[in-house]
Design a protein around this motif. Structure first.
Motif, PDB file in Angstrom:
ATOM      1  N   ILE A 182       1.228  -1.891  -2.305  1.00 15.70           N
ATOM      2  CA  ILE A 182       2.060  -1.373  -1.223  1.00 15.70           C
ATOM      3  C   ILE A 182       1.548  -1.899   0.119  1.00 15.70           C
ATOM      4  O   ILE A 182       2.328  -2.219   1.014  1.00 15.70           O
ATOM      5  N   ASN A 196       1.337  -3.539   5.825  1.00 16.60           N
ATOM      6  CA  ASN A 196       2.364  -2.901   5.017  1.00 16.60           C
ATOM      7  C   ASN A 196       3.273  -3.997   4.493  1.00 16.60           C
ATOM      8  O   ASN A 196       3.949  -4.682   5.266  1.00 16.60           O
ATOM      9  N   SER A 236      -2.266   6.395   6.432  1.00 18.53           N
ATOM     10  CA  SER A 236      -1.085   5.708   5.893  1.00 18.53           C
ATOM     11  C   SER A 236      -0.959   5.941   4.393  1.00 18.53           C
ATOM     12  O   SER A 236       0.149   6.036   3.858  1.00 18.53           O
ATOM     13  N   ALA A 266       2.209   7.772   2.480  1.00 14.16           N
ATOM     14  CA  ALA A 266       2.897   7.177   1.337  1.00 14.16           C
ATOM     15  C   ALA A 266       2.868   8.111   0.129  1.00 14.16           C
ATOM     16  O   ALA A 266       3.862   8.226  -0.610  1.00 14.16           O
TER      17      ALA A 266
END
Length: 534
Positions: free
Chosen positions: A174, A189, A273, A277
């Motif tokens: 990811i 990202n 982050s 997610a």
């Protein structure tokens, strides 16, 4: 309960907010550090301290037992709840040490998803493989966090390949790391090439990091990272774009693909982050299978079915001030309310669920209500056993929890015979919790303890000393495997260096010196069945 549309709608909304998960890893991969950093970013704690801090320093918020604090390992599975943005997170912090795999496996039954933490230098290790196999068996979707990117480690592409080959699952990156070791500066990202650059704010990641956001092409022009690092990032991204696995949520929920993230839990780089997610990807509580009293199978819907739950863990003396036993319940359906009366399926009687609470380390908070996915602690006056089902309606039992074959056996006795009563009380409590298994000779004159690993005996002796004031003598026996015996005991031909005992349910168990003796016993006794525990 959930009789009208308004109440049912509120229940559905509360359930959709829940994310109940466990963290699995090999020891020292950084699981407990990650747990603490999740609490930091949720606002549950203001500063994070080193898990293996110096004497007198901080310890992880999830560790409550003195022995855990001394050794820097998680021994018991803790359950914590915290809010993160629009989600309600239920975190099950499981033991990483292989000697406590039975407690970990039971805890995984209460999880809807798992985070697999991998050390960037060591890759997929033994305990990681075992725990992942349990997740696969139970169809628990797994997110992978490759940790310790701030330390020297293996190339990210090699780690991705190992995850796929060692665990037989597709891995989909990811994000991607920018540099590693001392040059670990941020992550990309992959969906939009947006870069997060990190800068430290406090030693040991005690506070949140500063994050600067820019696009990948801007980073390349800025000179903020070395040419070598930038070239490697661009090369890797091009390669996985061509040869990597695409990500979609459906295969992830089906356990066919694991999304992979890179971070450093120690420095907090990439943690926020990742948590963002996780909230987006991880499933909310769904239906659970149970067995009806008539033997048929039923799917227990979290919204449609009135309140139900099951006991996945017992723990005594978590707080010395309370000196009581706590039964940990996983809420599977409906809405829980404090002091509600429910049906205890095994005992076939009604019980009142009084004094419900949640726990973070030794801090208790009263729970007024709970929803599917939530974990609550109930004071256990001897009514609950691991695996018990409770509900408003009755008529079914959730699937039995796994039981594992012990590999180490010992005799244990109090050093002071005058402490026998306290010793027996402590042993009974430890057996109920699953810390060890208690075996008895056929004439009931001798007791043995059995465990998956040696460290469980250390915990047993530690807790008998600290909680029951009983010093003990423990003699490890020369048996290394066992089996249940089906057939007449009197006609069973017992090999040398073997022993026949019975377990807490009265079932006959044979202890063997090694696997060879076990195989010999099978050959000598064709009319008997030696059934492995499980």
């Amino acid at each position: 309960m959930t009789t009208d549309a308004t109440t049912q709608g509120e229940l559905a909304a509360a359930t959709a907010q829940r994310r109940t998960f466990a963290i699995i890893s090999h020891p020292d991969a950084g699981k407990t550090t990650l747990t603490e950093k999740l609490l930091l970013y949720s606002g549950m704690i203001r500063t994070a301290g080193m898990v293996r801090g110096r004497k007198g320093g901080k310890v992880a918020a999830s560790d409550w037992m003195g022995m855990e604090q001394e050794r820097g390992i998680s021994i018991t599975a803790s359950a914590m709840q915290f809010n993160y943005k629009n989600a309600v997170i239920n975190l099950l912090d499981t033991p990483g040490h292989q000697d406590f795999s039975e407690d970990t496996y039971r805890t995984l039954t209460a999880a809807d998803s798992a985070i697999m933490v991998i050390d960037a230098a060591k890759g997929v290790e033994t305990q990681t493989r075992k725990l992942f196999a349990v997740c696969r068996m139970r169809r628990i979707p797994v997110l992978t966090l490759i940790n310790k990117m701030d330390l020297p480690g293996r190339p990210p592409l090699d780690l991705m390949t190992e995850v796929e080959q060692a665990l037989s699952i597709h891995a989909s990156a990811i994000n991607w790391p920018i540099g590693s070791g001392s040059e670990f500066a941020g992550i990309v990202n992959r969906s939009d090439n947006r870069v997060q650059l990190f800068s430290r704010t406090a030693p040991g990641g005690a506070t949140k990091v500063n994050v600067e956001t820019l696009m990948l092409d801007e980073l390349a022009r800025s000179g903020r990272v070395s040419d070598d690092v930038m070239a490697q990032v661009q090369h890797d991204l091009e390669l996985i774009e061509i040869a990597g696995n695409p990500f979609s949520r459906e295969p992830f929920l089906a356990g066919e693909v694991t999304p992979v993230f890179f971070a450093s839990a120690l420095t907090n780089f990439g943690i926020e982050s990742f948590l963002d997610a996780f909230v987006d990807l991880a499933p909310s509580p769904g239906a659970r299978l149970a067995d009806r009293d008539d033997g048929t199978e039923v799917s227990v819907d979290p919204i449609e079915t009135p309140f139900s739950a099951y006991v996945f863990k017992l723990q005594a003396n978590m707080n010395p001030k309370h000196r009581d036993s706590t039964a940990f319940l996983r809420v599977c359906s409906g809405r829980f309310e404090r002091d509600m009366v429910v049906r205890h399926h095994r005992l076939n009687r009604e019980v009142r669920l009084s004094r419900p609470h949640s726990l973070v380390a030794q801090t208790r908070s009263t729970v007024e209500e709970a929803y599917p996915g939530d974990i609550i602690g109930i004071i256990n006056p001897g009514l609950f056993a691991i695996g018990d089902t409770i509900s408003v309606g009755g008529g079914f039992n959730f699937k039995p929890l796994p039981q594992f074959q012990p590999e180490i056996f010992a005799r244990i006795r109090p050093s002071d015979v005058g402490k026998r009563k306290s010793f027996d009380k402590g042993m009974e409590q430890m057996a109920q919790e699953g810390t060890v298994q208690i075996l008895r000779s056929l004439n009931d004159l001798e007791s043995l303890v059995a465990a998956v690993g040696r460290l469980q005996f250390d915990v047993l002796q530690y807790r008998l000393r600290e909680e029951y004031r009983v010093e003990t003598v423990l003699d490890v026996l020369s048996y290394s495997c066992s089996a249940w015996l089906e057939g007449e005991v009197a006609t069973f031909k017992l090999p040398s260096n073997s022993m026949i005992v019975k377990d807490h349910r009265g079932r006959i168990v044979v202890l063997f010196a090694d696997q060879l003796m076990k195989n010999i016993a099978r050959d000598r006794n064709p009319d008997h069945v030696l059934k492995d525990m499980g």
